[in-house]
Design a protein around this motif. Structure first.
Motif, PDB file in Angstrom:
ATOM      1  N   LEU A 171      46.157  34.561  31.861  1.00  0.00           N
ATOM      2  CA  LEU A 171      45.137  35.425  31.289  1.00  0.00           C
ATOM      3  C   LEU A 171      45.550  36.881  31.442  1.00  0.00           C
ATOM      4  O   LEU A 171      46.152  37.260  32.448  1.00  0.00           O
ATOM      5  CB  LEU A 171      43.795  35.201  31.974  1.00  0.00           C
ATOM      6  CG  LEU A 171      43.271  33.766  32.013  1.00  0.00           C
ATOM      7  CD1 LEU A 171      41.877  33.746  32.651  1.00  0.00           C
ATOM      8  CD2 LEU A 171      43.241  33.149  30.638  1.00  0.00           C
ATOM      9  N   TRP A 179      38.880  38.892  38.708  1.00  0.00           N
ATOM     10  CA  TRP A 179      38.685  37.830  37.729  1.00  0.00           C
ATOM     11  C   TRP A 179      37.565  36.926  38.262  1.00  0.00           C
ATOM     12  O   TRP A 179      37.600  36.527  39.435  1.00  0.00           O
ATOM     13  CB  TRP A 179      39.951  37.005  37.530  1.00  0.00           C
ATOM     14  CG  TRP A 179      40.979  37.650  36.672  1.00  0.00           C
ATOM     15  CD1 TRP A 179      42.090  38.344  37.091  1.00  0.00           C
ATOM     16  CD2 TRP A 179      41.008  37.681  35.243  1.00  0.00           C
ATOM     17  NE1 TRP A 179      42.804  38.795  36.013  1.00  0.00           N
ATOM     18  CE2 TRP A 179      42.159  38.403  34.870  1.00  0.00           C
ATOM     19  CE3 TRP A 179      40.200  37.159  34.236  1.00  0.00           C
ATOM     20  CZ2 TRP A 179      42.501  38.620  33.524  1.00  0.00           C
ATOM     21  CZ3 TRP A 179      40.535  37.376  32.915  1.00  0.00           C
ATOM     22  CH2 TRP A 179      41.682  38.099  32.570  1.00  0.00           C
ATOM     23  N   LEU A 197      46.041  37.137  35.315  1.00  0.00           N
ATOM     24  CA  LEU A 197      45.749  36.010  36.193  1.00  0.00           C
ATOM     25  C   LEU A 197      46.648  34.856  35.751  1.00  0.00           C
ATOM     26  O   LEU A 197      46.428  34.266  34.691  1.00  0.00           O
ATOM     27  CB  LEU A 197      44.281  35.599  36.122  1.00  0.00           C
ATOM     28  CG  LEU A 197      43.883  34.504  37.115  1.00  0.00           C
ATOM     29  CD1 LEU A 197      43.947  35.041  38.549  1.00  0.00           C
ATOM     30  CD2 LEU A 197      42.477  33.980  36.819  1.00  0.00           C
ATOM     31  N   ILE A 203      46.955  36.838  40.954  1.00  0.00           N
ATOM     32  CA  ILE A 203      46.459  38.017  40.248  1.00  0.00           C
ATOM     33  C   ILE A 203      47.486  39.135  40.405  1.00  0.00           C
ATOM     34  O   ILE A 203      48.105  39.296  41.466  1.00  0.00           O
ATOM     35  CB  ILE A 203      45.073  38.453  40.779  1.00  0.00           C
ATOM     36  CG1 ILE A 203      44.473  39.554  39.899  1.00  0.00           C
ATOM     37  CG2 ILE A 203      45.137  38.871  42.242  1.00  0.00           C
ATOM     38  CD1 ILE A 203      43.018  39.877  40.228  1.00  0.00           C
ATOM     39  N   ALA A 205      39.578  40.706  27.545  1.00  0.00           N
ATOM     40  CA  ALA A 205      40.290  39.576  28.144  1.00  0.00           C
ATOM     41  C   ALA A 205      40.777  38.620  27.062  1.00  0.00           C
ATOM     42  O   ALA A 205      40.092  38.408  26.059  1.00  0.00           O
ATOM     43  CB  ALA A 205      39.375  38.845  29.112  1.00  0.00           C
ATOM     44  N   TYR A 241      36.269  32.632  31.750  1.00  0.00           N
ATOM     45  CA  TYR A 241      36.853  33.562  32.713  1.00  0.00           C
ATOM     46  C   TYR A 241      36.628  34.999  32.246  1.00  0.00           C
ATOM     47  O   TYR A 241      36.856  35.322  31.079  1.00  0.00           O
ATOM     48  CB  TYR A 241      38.342  33.286  32.886  1.00  0.00           C
ATOM     49  CG  TYR A 241      38.620  32.069  33.739  1.00  0.00           C
ATOM     50  CD1 TYR A 241      38.356  30.795  33.259  1.00  0.00           C
ATOM     51  CD2 TYR A 241      39.110  32.193  35.037  1.00  0.00           C
ATOM     52  CE1 TYR A 241      38.582  29.669  34.047  1.00  0.00           C
ATOM     53  CE2 TYR A 241      39.351  31.078  35.827  1.00  0.00           C
ATOM     54  CZ  TYR A 241      39.075  29.822  35.328  1.00  0.00           C
ATOM     55  OH  TYR A 241      39.290  28.714  36.108  1.00  0.00           O
ATOM     56  N   TYR A 242      36.187  35.825  33.183  1.00  0.00           N
ATOM     57  CA  TYR A 242      35.883  37.229  32.901  1.00  0.00           C
ATOM     58  C   TYR A 242      36.729  38.127  33.795  1.00  0.00           C
ATOM     59  O   TYR A 242      36.901  37.843  34.981  1.00  0.00           O
ATOM     60  CB  TYR A 242      34.426  37.533  33.189  1.00  0.00           C
ATOM     61  CG  TYR A 242      33.420  36.733  32.396  1.00  0.00           C
ATOM     62  CD1 TYR A 242      32.979  35.490  32.834  1.00  0.00           C
ATOM     63  CD2 TYR A 242      32.892  37.232  31.202  1.00  0.00           C
ATOM     64  CE1 TYR A 242      32.057  34.757  32.112  1.00  0.00           C
ATOM     65  CE2 TYR A 242      31.966  36.512  30.473  1.00  0.00           C
ATOM     66  CZ  TYR A 242      31.550  35.277  30.932  1.00  0.00           C
ATOM     67  OH  TYR A 242      30.633  34.555  30.210  1.00  0.00           O
ATOM     68  N   CYS A 243      37.187  39.219  33.237  1.00  0.00           N
ATOM     69  CA  CYS A 243      37.755  40.262  34.071  1.00  0.00           C
ATOM     70  C   CYS A 243      36.698  41.347  34.261  1.00  0.00           C
ATOM     71  O   CYS A 243      35.815  41.513  33.416  1.00  0.00           O
ATOM     72  CB  CYS A 243      39.026  40.851  33.462  1.00  0.00           C
ATOM     73  SG  CYS A 243      38.814  41.641  31.856  1.00  0.00           S
ATOM     74  N   ARG A 284      34.767  33.560  37.085  1.00  0.00           N
ATOM     75  CA  ARG A 284      34.580  32.460  36.155  1.00  0.00           C
ATOM     76  C   ARG A 284      33.166  31.925  36.262  1.00  0.00           C
ATOM     77  O   ARG A 284      32.507  32.058  37.298  1.00  0.00           O
ATOM     78  CB  ARG A 284      35.596  31.352  36.399  1.00  0.00           C
ATOM     79  CG  ARG A 284      35.379  30.536  37.655  1.00  0.00           C
ATOM     80  CD  ARG A 284      36.538  29.547  37.842  1.00  0.00           C
ATOM     81  NE  ARG A 284      36.300  28.613  38.925  1.00  0.00           N
ATOM     82  CZ  ARG A 284      37.208  27.742  39.350  1.00  0.00           C
ATOM     83  NH1 ARG A 284      38.421  27.694  38.787  1.00  0.00           N
ATOM     84  NH2 ARG A 284      36.908  26.917  40.338  1.00  0.00           N
ATOM     85  N   CYS A 318      44.021  41.014  30.742  1.00  0.00           N
ATOM     86  CA  CYS A 318      42.834  41.843  30.535  1.00  0.00           C
ATOM     87  C   CYS A 318      43.311  43.272  30.353  1.00  0.00           C
ATOM     88  O   CYS A 318      43.822  43.886  31.297  1.00  0.00           O
ATOM     89  CB  CYS A 318      41.888  41.721  31.717  1.00  0.00           C
ATOM     90  SG  CYS A 318      40.455  42.816  31.639  1.00  0.00           S
TER      91      CYS A 318
END
Length: 126
Positions: free
Chosen positions: A19, A35, A80, A69, A5, A93-95, A37, A21
């Protein structure tokens, strides 16, 4: 699948960030993607999810109308787009990729995804 990401940063309230990924491997299209967070002291929460084909999307109430998204299966990438950012959007923030066995009804309400990216920091100043 490995996920990377990127695209986070510092932005003023009302601003935008996108964002991205990127996924490795040739099986990206078999995974619904999400996604998430996590803010300091808070639990990780699902922000948005997208189905394998991109035909279905789901959003948390707190981002509806502001975040979008999307995915490009040819590029093995999920995005995102975050608009009208607020200070309360500040988080890592994570994918993540959901198990191919998950039905859509599970994808949109679980945090138990199979694969995770490393996270990217988003900071929104007031």
């Amino acid at each position: 699948v490995q996920l990377q990401a990127y695209g986070g940063g510092l932005v003023q309230a009302g601003g935008s960030l996108r964002l991205s990924c990127a996924a490795s491997g040739r099986t990206f299209s078999t995974y619904s993607m999400g996604w998430f967070r996590q803010a300091p002291g808070k639990e990780r929460e699902l922000v948005a999810a997208i189905s394998r084909s991109g035909g279905s999307t789901s959003y948390a109430d707190f981002v509806k109308g502001r975040f979008t998204i999307s995915r490009d299966n040819a590029k093995s990438t999920v995005y995102l787009q975050m608009n009208s950012l607020k200070p309360e959007d500040t988080a890592v923030y994570y994918c993540a990729a959901a198990s191919p066995s998950y039905p859509w009804s599970i994808v949109v309400r679980t945090t138990q995804y199979d694969y995770w990216g490393q996270g990217t920091q988003v900071t929104v100043s007031s």
